[in-house]
Design a protein around this motif. Structure first.
Motif, mmCIF file in Angstrom:
data_model
loop_
_atom_site.group_PDB
_atom_site.id
_atom_site.type_symbol
_atom_site.label_atom_id
_atom_site.label_comp_id
_atom_site.label_asym_id
_atom_site.label_seq_id
_atom_site.Cartn_x
_atom_site.Cartn_y
_atom_site.Cartn_z
ATOM 1 N N ALA A 84 -6.849 0.346 0.546
ATOM 2 C CA ALA A 84 -6.576 0.523 -0.888
ATOM 3 C C ALA A 84 -7.283 1.829 -1.279
ATOM 4 O O ALA A 84 -7.230 2.809 -0.533
ATOM 5 C CB ALA A 84 -7.033 -0.691 -1.689
ATOM 6 N N ASP A 125 -3.285 0.270 -4.614
ATOM 7 C CA ASP A 125 -4.027 1.380 -5.225
ATOM 8 C C ASP A 125 -3.071 2.515 -5.569
ATOM 9 O O ASP A 125 -1.919 2.527 -5.119
ATOM 10 C CB ASP A 125 -5.117 1.896 -4.281
ATOM 11 C CG ASP A 125 -4.554 2.608 -3.071
ATOM 12 O OD1 ASP A 125 -3.631 2.063 -2.423
ATOM 13 O OD2 ASP A 125 -5.011 3.726 -2.771
ATOM 14 N N ASN A 181 2.157 6.828 -5.303
ATOM 15 C CA ASN A 181 2.575 5.654 -4.528
ATOM 16 C C ASN A 181 3.726 4.930 -5.232
ATOM 17 O O ASN A 181 4.595 4.347 -4.575
ATOM 18 C CB ASN A 181 1.391 4.706 -4.323
ATOM 19 C CG ASN A 181 0.409 5.222 -3.284
ATOM 20 O OD1 ASN A 181 0.748 6.061 -2.453
ATOM 21 N ND2 ASN A 181 -0.825 4.720 -3.325
ATOM 22 N N LYS A 205 -6.359 5.225 14.529
ATOM 23 C CA LYS A 205 -6.596 4.081 13.625
ATOM 24 C C LYS A 205 -6.938 2.819 14.427
ATOM 25 O O LYS A 205 -7.717 1.987 13.974
ATOM 26 C CB LYS A 205 -5.399 3.850 12.707
ATOM 27 C CG LYS A 205 -5.278 4.930 11.634
ATOM 28 C CD LYS A 205 -4.271 4.566 10.575
ATOM 29 C CE LYS A 205 -4.136 5.700 9.569
ATOM 30 N NZ LYS A 205 -3.161 5.418 8.515
ATOM 31 N N SER A 238 0.838 -1.195 0.000
ATOM 32 C CA SER A 238 0.000 0.000 0.000
ATOM 33 C C SER A 238 0.873 1.245 0.000
ATOM 34 O O SER A 238 2.073 1.169 0.277
ATOM 35 C CB SER A 238 -0.909 -0.006 1.230
ATOM 36 O OG SER A 238 -1.893 -1.013 1.076
ATOM 37 N N GLY A 239 0.246 2.368 -0.295
ATOM 38 C CA GLY A 239 0.990 3.625 -0.287
ATOM 39 C C GLY A 239 0.695 4.409 0.985
ATOM 40 O O GLY A 239 0.413 3.835 2.023
ATOM 41 N N GLY A 240 0.745 5.737 0.875
ATOM 42 C CA GLY A 240 0.522 6.580 2.049
ATOM 43 C C GLY A 240 1.797 6.762 2.845
ATOM 44 O O GLY A 240 2.885 6.368 2.411
ATOM 45 N N SER A 241 1.672 7.331 4.031
ATOM 46 C CA SER A 241 2.858 7.662 4.820
ATOM 47 C C SER A 241 3.329 6.506 5.703
ATOM 48 O O SER A 241 4.524 6.368 5.978
ATOM 49 C CB SER A 241 2.550 8.875 5.705
ATOM 50 O OG SER A 241 1.361 8.617 6.431
ATOM 51 N N THR A 242 2.419 5.640 6.124
ATOM 52 C CA THR A 242 2.768 4.584 7.087
ATOM 53 C C THR A 242 3.865 3.635 6.596
ATOM 54 O O THR A 242 4.752 3.268 7.374
ATOM 55 C CB THR A 242 1.501 3.776 7.469
ATOM 56 O OG1 THR A 242 0.480 4.699 7.849
ATOM 57 C CG2 THR A 242 1.771 2.807 8.605
ATOM 58 N N ARG A 293 -3.046 6.947 -6.896
ATOM 59 C CA ARG A 293 -3.675 8.171 -7.417
ATOM 60 C C ARG A 293 -3.347 8.239 -8.911
ATOM 61 O O ARG A 293 -2.258 7.814 -9.322
ATOM 62 C CB ARG A 293 -3.119 9.395 -6.693
ATOM 63 C CG ARG A 293 -3.486 9.400 -5.231
ATOM 64 C CD ARG A 293 -2.716 10.461 -4.460
ATOM 65 N NE ARG A 293 -3.019 10.357 -3.040
ATOM 66 C CZ ARG A 293 -2.428 9.495 -2.209
ATOM 67 N NH1 ARG A 293 -1.480 8.672 -2.654
ATOM 68 N NH2 ARG A 293 -2.781 9.449 -0.936
ATOM 69 N N HIS A 308 -11.105 3.521 5.095
ATOM 70 C CA HIS A 308 -10.813 3.063 3.728
ATOM 71 C C HIS A 308 -9.543 2.225 3.725
ATOM 72 O O HIS A 308 -8.660 2.392 4.571
ATOM 73 C CB HIS A 308 -10.695 4.248 2.751
ATOM 74 C CG HIS A 308 -9.348 4.879 2.657
ATOM 75 N ND1 HIS A 308 -8.963 5.995 3.384
ATOM 76 C CD2 HIS A 308 -8.273 4.570 1.892
ATOM 77 C CE1 HIS A 308 -7.734 6.333 3.063
ATOM 78 N NE2 HIS A 308 -7.279 5.486 2.163
ATOM 79 N N ARG A 313 -8.571 7.972 -8.836
ATOM 80 C CA ARG A 313 -7.656 6.896 -8.432
ATOM 81 C C ARG A 313 -7.970 5.613 -9.178
ATOM 82 O O ARG A 313 -9.015 5.479 -9.805
ATOM 83 C CB ARG A 313 -7.803 6.618 -6.925
ATOM 84 C CG ARG A 313 -7.317 7.748 -6.050
ATOM 85 C CD ARG A 313 -7.652 7.433 -4.610
ATOM 86 N NE ARG A 313 -7.075 8.384 -3.684
ATOM 87 C CZ ARG A 313 -6.303 8.062 -2.654
ATOM 88 N NH1 ARG A 313 -6.037 6.796 -2.384
ATOM 89 N NH2 ARG A 313 -5.814 8.981 -1.854
ATOM 90 N N GLY A 333 -3.097 -0.862 4.101
ATOM 91 C CA GLY A 333 -3.091 0.234 5.056
ATOM 92 C C GLY A 333 -4.546 0.557 5.371
ATOM 93 O O GLY A 333 -5.466 -0.111 4.900
ATOM 94 N N MET A 334 -4.758 1.581 6.173
ATOM 95 C CA MET A 334 -6.135 2.001 6.460
ATOM 96 C C MET A 334 -6.133 3.478 6.801
ATOM 97 O O MET A 334 -5.255 3.956 7.532
ATOM 98 C CB MET A 334 -6.701 1.202 7.637
ATOM 99 C CG MET A 334 -8.172 1.492 7.913
ATOM 100 S SD MET A 334 -8.784 0.636 9.376
ATOM 101 C CE MET A 334 -7.984 1.569 10.699
#
Ligand SMILES: O=C1O[C@H](COP(=O)(O)O)[C@@H](O)[C@H](O)[C@H]1O
Length: 223
Positions: A137, A65, A77, A191, A37-41, A67, A135, A168, A129-130
């Motif tokens: 993905a 997933d 990502n 979370k 997954s992407g994001g910061s985590t 953008r 949400h 996305r 991730g979440m």
């Protein structure tokens, strides 16, 4: 001895578990597929996994997933994966991004799906991730295509989400289920509370992470 933060420690533990899973599958298969997954985590996890000894040339990596932005965009990502995971020996892994040159995800979804379907399914590992809205993905509670993404047997779904600035593309729930192991990587008290709510109910459209709770989902959490 240097101080290691709980999040860093968590990232290292998750990296060890994922590397072990990849090694186990590579004993029986030519290639092993890792869906991240992407994001910061995931950043410290990517760094820790890149340092693991693996036959990286036999590892395939893709994303849950993305953008619909160019790979050089700050919030891509794919860029995150290239900068933090595909480093050193891990650069030998095959990476399949979720974007194309098409102007919209609706136009690009078919070519991306073909690319993703050519990978070594079932995946060895899917790491989800979440977000604070439950949400995972790009299955957002307010995505117009949420029902489709939860029910289709297509590989990818183009997603328009009022709460999100960009269109996305996401792997469908069906495709994300096609893995030997599922991990959830989350941090922070907010979370944890969202996950507790998810575990206490069953409306997937309210908290889409619920679609994966029975995978089973090994949860890696740190404050
Ligand atoms: O938008 C996204 O968010 C989630 C969670 O991101 P985080 O920054 O809170 O870690 C991520 O799992 C997903 O892949 C990403 O596109």
């Amino acid at each position: 001895m240097t101080n290691v933060s709980p999040r860093e420690q968590l990232a290292r533990q998750l990296a060890e578990a994922v590397a072990e899973a990849l090694r186990a599958d590579l004993e029986h298969h030519d290639h092993a597929l890792l869906v991240v997954s992407g994001g910061s985590t995931p950043v410290p996890f990517f760094t820790a996994l890149a340092a693991c000894r693996l036959p990286w040339e036999r590892v395939q990596v893709t994303l849950a997933d993305e953008r619909w932005v160019g790979e050089t965009a700050d919030d891509s990502n794919a860029r995150l994966v290239r900068e933090h995971l595909l480093c050193g020996p891990a650069a030998a892994a095959t990476f399949a991004p979720l974007t194309s040159d098409h102007p919209t995800p609706e136009q690009g979804t078919e070519v991306v799906a073909e690319r993703i379907e050519a990978l070594a399914w079932p995946a060895s590992v899917v790491i989800l991730g979440m977000g604070g809205d439950g949400h995972t993905a790009s299955l957002f509670p307010d995505s117009r295509e949420l029902d489709l993404a939860l029910s289709t047997d297509a590989t990818t779904v183009a997603v328009r989400t009022p709460s999100q600035p960009q269109p996305r593309i996401t792997l469908s729930a069906e495709r994300l289920h096609q893995a030997r192991r599922h991990f959830l990587h989350i941090t922070g008290g907010d979370k944890r509370a969202v996950l507790a709510r998810a575990l206490a109910g069953d409306d997937v459209r309210e908290l889409p992470i619920r679609a994966f709770l029975a995978c089973p989902l090994a949860t890696y959490w740190a404050p």
